[in-house]
Design an enzyme around this catalytic site. Sequence first.
Site, PDB file in Angstrom:
ATOM      1  N   LYS A  63       0.802  -1.224   0.000  1.00 56.51           N
ATOM      2  CA  LYS A  63       0.000   0.000   0.000  1.00 56.51           C
ATOM      3  C   LYS A  63       0.840   1.283   0.000  1.00 56.51           C
ATOM      4  O   LYS A  63       0.443   2.286  -0.581  1.00 56.51           O
ATOM      5  CB  LYS A  63      -0.962   0.015   1.191  1.00 56.51           C
ATOM      6  CG  LYS A  63      -2.104  -0.981   1.071  1.00 56.51           C
ATOM      7  CD  LYS A  63      -3.079  -0.822   2.227  1.00 56.51           C
ATOM      8  CE  LYS A  63      -4.221  -1.810   2.117  1.00 56.51           C
ATOM      9  NZ  LYS A  63      -5.233  -1.626   3.184  1.00 56.51           N
ATOM     10  N   ASP A 109     -10.095   2.875   2.132  1.00 54.05           N
ATOM     11  CA  ASP A 109     -10.202   2.278   3.462  1.00 54.05           C
ATOM     12  C   ASP A 109     -11.000   3.168   4.410  1.00 54.05           C
ATOM     13  O   ASP A 109     -11.752   2.669   5.253  1.00 54.05           O
ATOM     14  CB  ASP A 109      -8.814   2.016   4.051  1.00 54.05           C
ATOM     15  CG  ASP A 109      -8.153   0.771   3.480  1.00 54.05           C
ATOM     16  OD1 ASP A 109      -8.891  -0.119   3.014  1.00 54.05           O
ATOM     17  OD2 ASP A 109      -6.913   0.690   3.494  1.00 54.05           O
ATOM     18  N   ALA A 162      -3.089   1.295   8.886  1.00 55.67           N
ATOM     19  CA  ALA A 162      -4.547   1.274   9.032  1.00 55.67           C
ATOM     20  C   ALA A 162      -5.035   2.443   9.893  1.00 55.67           C
ATOM     21  O   ALA A 162      -6.110   2.991   9.645  1.00 55.67           O
ATOM     22  CB  ALA A 162      -4.990  -0.050   9.638  1.00 55.67           C
TER      23      ALA A 162
END
Length: 275
Positions: A66, A102, A132
């Site tokens: 990512k 996300d 995250a």
Amino acid sequence: MTIKAFVIGHPIAHSRSPLIHGTWLAEHGIDGSYEAIDVSPEALPGFFERLRSGEFAGGNVTIPHKEAVFELCDTVDPLAEQIGAVNTLVARNGKVHGTNTDYLGFLGNLDAGSPGWSDSLDRALVLGAGGAARAVIVALQSRGIPILLLNRTRATADKLAAEFEGDITVATLDALADAAPHAGLVVNTTSVGMHGTRFEGFDATALRPDTLVTDIVYSPLVTPLLADARAQGLRTVDGLGMLLHQAVPGFEAWFGVRPNVTPDLRARIEATLEG
């Protein structure tokens, strides 16, 4: 002509994305395909050349790529730039555009699982300061929610908080028990919860009765943190919905149809999960 999309990672065999997108392709009768492709870090630049050649309409990106693909994209949208990672690629006219869905997956999951969760929310407790956590912080700040960021290493959390404007307070995970009563939302962005792991020394009785607890881990579906919260009668939202909702914008960009996250789709994915 068949429209092709993908998910890349290393490893990638565990990905549920082909099942999600395959379900939507069949549901909408689209002449398309979506495959999982194992791409090693050193093979990423070569894969991007395939993408620019028009072989694919685009695809998803998962661990560990990512951050790396962020540098390989021709353009990146402002939100992905703020998050510092890309999870969705769109290829057009020989160029690759990167975005990050996300944060939309996180919000969509909570909006569906606990409608009105952000109304009058006083503070969110975010556990972890990895990739995250970046998307979660962007999501929470889009709703104007103050954040208490806890991480095992204080310096990492300080560095992350410094990259964002707004109300973010930092502490170490040792402060979890003391911080718990001061937040109406608890979000676990770490890998704690996988393989039965838990936050040592933390007792869910420290949480307020009105607290909502959510976990981005979705295998197992009910992590020890969520199980402990449920035992206290607290509201919980598991992490599977984030995976499902983050997939929607990419499918729409590649195949031209906006799909729905349905109970049937969720049940199909749930059936493949541990626990």
